[in-house]
Design an enzyme around this catalytic site. Structure first.
Site, PDB file in Angstrom:
ATOM      1  CB  SER A 118      -1.019   0.776   1.238  1.00 39.20           C
ATOM      2  OG  SER A 118      -2.620  -0.826   1.133  1.00 39.20           O
ATOM      3  CD  GLU A 152      -0.089   0.776  13.334  1.00 37.92           C
ATOM      4  OE1 GLU A 152      -0.497   0.454  15.200  1.00 37.92           O
ATOM      5  OE2 GLU A 152      -0.283   0.392  12.389  1.00 37.92           O
TER       6      GLU A 152
END
Lengths: 317, 282
Positions: A40, A61
């Site tokens: 992506s 993250e």
């Protein structure tokens, strides 16, 4: 009036991927980290070419941002990649403490920003990220408008020491800027000179501003169009010079009205040169599922909205 | 390496520094700081290869330490100063306006010895892993160390980092948990139990070493050496170091109440009477 054309539409995220690959070849200190979105983010070419310098961190993250901060100790230049929502809101405290306050040379690269992410809906369509990032002391905030500019920006931020937020997106948009452009952080790009109104746009709204300029010219309105790729530090000089001439301004961005480019421009004008301003931006609302075009239309971020804003602001002069 | 008697003298002086620093500004965190004195003295005066006189952010060729539970800055600052990273006199400026010795450690004021800001908990393991990976990329055989509070392990980011480190064989890294069983609101077991911490880290793929005498300097040196012997074997290493919050000052031990509270004038004198001045007070 300068006429802009393009031969193809391309996604800005691919510009990032191309820039990152090029950087990998040029600078052995460049490393990349990704949180399960390699394709992506178009980081797959870098990952394939430089497997030792690519770090797949999984869906984690916060850890990615901390690791990137740590990798700068030892001279690496880390580029982190995930969607804009997970690059900012989800990891705000990690960016604040481990990156910004610690003055770490991390490049936070964020794709799928704004409404044009489309069908996934509001959970993924962050419209607050520019505001979040520009509030952090020392953070450079960049939002690019097409493939070529994104590639050039990706390569430029590697040469800049300090934390950077680089924002780009998913849809294919007209690729109209020069492939050999020199990207100067903090420097506005004058797209068209005009005398009646200044249109300041960033990201995907830049092409729409160009389209609006053509429609306005047909109405006999001379619009000055400025492409702001760096929201912080803002090129106040270019903005003030333009508004001093046109006496009114429209800002256009794929972001909340609160906290975005419009806010930054309004602040500069309020301090130095108060002038009527209209905002083409999302007005205190979340997005929703839909195609990018449908969403831009529904939330008032289309060419027609810029034209309407110009007509409105000119009456306020 | 200094002999054990000298290191014990240093430990006593570090404890004096800690209580005097927090007393002077009536704020700061003495409890955890006192409990980690032996760990810091062992690490900086025996274990780590480091260069206090020529501090560089990159620390190439040096072992690096990251303090994740930044609130125990008093012990960190004292040991850095006593190692020569900056003048011992500067301990006077702790938490005062314009100081390099901020309430929680930071690189922002360029204090030698600090490589990342900490204070908001749970972030240091990720940073340490990043630094460990940079060492590997640079073919630098040095070791990365980090310290974490046990309460801090309630932060989710720790477990993201723990999962990454074992999955990617970050084996040039030794983390340590200041396992004192106490946090601001009380006993860790009552606030949010960590359960079987050894089993948890083992399940996460770490080499776990337990040490029950975290305030016995010789034991701490031994366990750190043992941990060093486990590096380079494909697993990250963690020491669960049982310490006593407030160690060395009788009225600060056995309670969580001195986590973030400074002694008054009288309490300071009581504490100092228990801690011989071995080097010079700043």
């Amino acid at each position: 009036m300068k006429k802009y054309t393009f031969t193809e539409k391309k996604d800005t995220r691919s510009g990032f991927g191309a820039g990152l690959l090029e950087l990998g070849k040029q600078n052995p200190d460049v490393v990349a980290l990704c949180a399960d979105l390699t394709e992506s983010l178009k980081m797959d070419a870098f990952a394939k070419e430089f497997p030792d310098r690519f770090f797949q961190v999984g869906i984690a993250e916060a850890n990615m941002i901390g690791m990137a901060a740590g990798m700068t100790i030892g001279g690496k230049i880390p580029f982190t990649g995930t969607f804009a929502n997970f690059s900012t809101g989800r990891v705000y405290d990690q960016i604040r403490q481990s990156v910004a306050y610690s003055d770490k040379n991390v490049k936070i690269c964020a794709s799928h920003a704004g409404l044009t992410l489309g069908e996934d809906g509001a959970t993924h369509q962050i419209l607050e990220d520019i505001g979040l990032m520009k509030m952090l002391p020392g953070m450079t905030v960049i939002n690019t408008c097409d493939f070529n500019q994104t590639k050039a920006a990706t390569m430029a931020v590697a040469k800049h020491h300090g934390p950077v937020y680089l924002r780009f997106g998913r849809p294919a948009v007209p690729n109209f800027t020069a492939p050999d452009q020199v990207f100067e952080i903090g420097k506005a790009v004058m797209l068209n000179e005009g005398t009646d109104v200044t249109i300041i746009a960033t990201g995907h709204l830049v092409w729409k501003a160009i389209e609006a300029g053509e429609q306005l010219a047909a109405q006999g309105i001379s619009a000055e169009i400025i492409n702001i790729h760096t929201i912080k530090p803002l090129d106040e000089e270019a903005i003030l010079k333009s508004v001093a001439k046109t006496k009114c301004v429209v800002t256009a961005e794929e972001h909340q009205m609160h906290g975005g480019l419009g806010d930054a421009v309004a602040q500069a004008l309020a301090r130095h040169l108060p002038a009527p301003q209209e905002f083409v931006a999302v007005n205190d609302s979340f997005g929703e599922s839909g195609t990018p075009d449908e969403l831009m239309k529904k939330y008032g971020l289309d060419t027609v909205n810029i034209v309407e804003a110009v007509n409105k602001v000119m009456k306020r002069k | 390496m200094a002999d054990i008697a000298q290191l014990k003298n240093l430990s006593s002086q570090v404890r004096r520094d800690i209580v005097r620093m927090v007393h002077a500004v009536n704020s700061g965190h003495p409890g955890g700081s006192l409990g980690c004195v032996e760990y810091f003295v062992a690490l900086y005066n025996v274990i780590m290869k480091h260069d206090p006189k020529n501090f560089s952010m990159d620390g190439k060729g040096e072992d690096l330490f990251f303090l994740s539970n930044g609130h125990i800055s008093p012990v960190f600052y004292s040991v850095l100063a006593r190692n020569g990273y900056f003048p011992v006199e500067e301990l006077k400026s702790f938490r005062k306006l314009n100081t390099r010795l901020q309430g929680h450690p930071t690189t922002h004021e360029h204090l030698p010895g600090v490589r990342v800001a900490s204070g908001s908990l749970g972030q240091g393991m990720s940073v340490a892993i990043g630094a460990a990976l940079a060492k590997k990329l640079n073919n630098d055989k040095s070791t990365i160390y980090s310290l974490h509070g046990d309460g801090e392990l309630q932060e989710g980011q720790i477990w993201e980092a723990a999962m990454y480190a074992s999955a990617n064989k970050v084996d040039n890294y030794i983390a340590t948990v200041d396992y004192n069983g106490r946090q601001i609101d009380g006993d860790v077991d009552n606030v949010l139990s960590l359960g079987n911490l050894k089993a948890k880290f083992e399940a996460f793929g770490w080499h776990v070493i337990e040490e029950s005498k975290g305030n016995d300097l010789e034991c701490v040196i031994a366990v750190l050496n043992k941990a060093k012997g486990e590096t380079g074997k494909g697993k990250p290493v963690i020491i669960l170091l049982r310490t006593e919050m407030g160690a060395g000052v009788d009225f600060m031990m056995g309670t969580h109440k001195w986590h973030g509270k400074a002694p008054n004038d009288e309490q300071l004198q009581t504490a100092l009477a228990q801690l011989p001045e071995t080097l010079k007070d700043y």
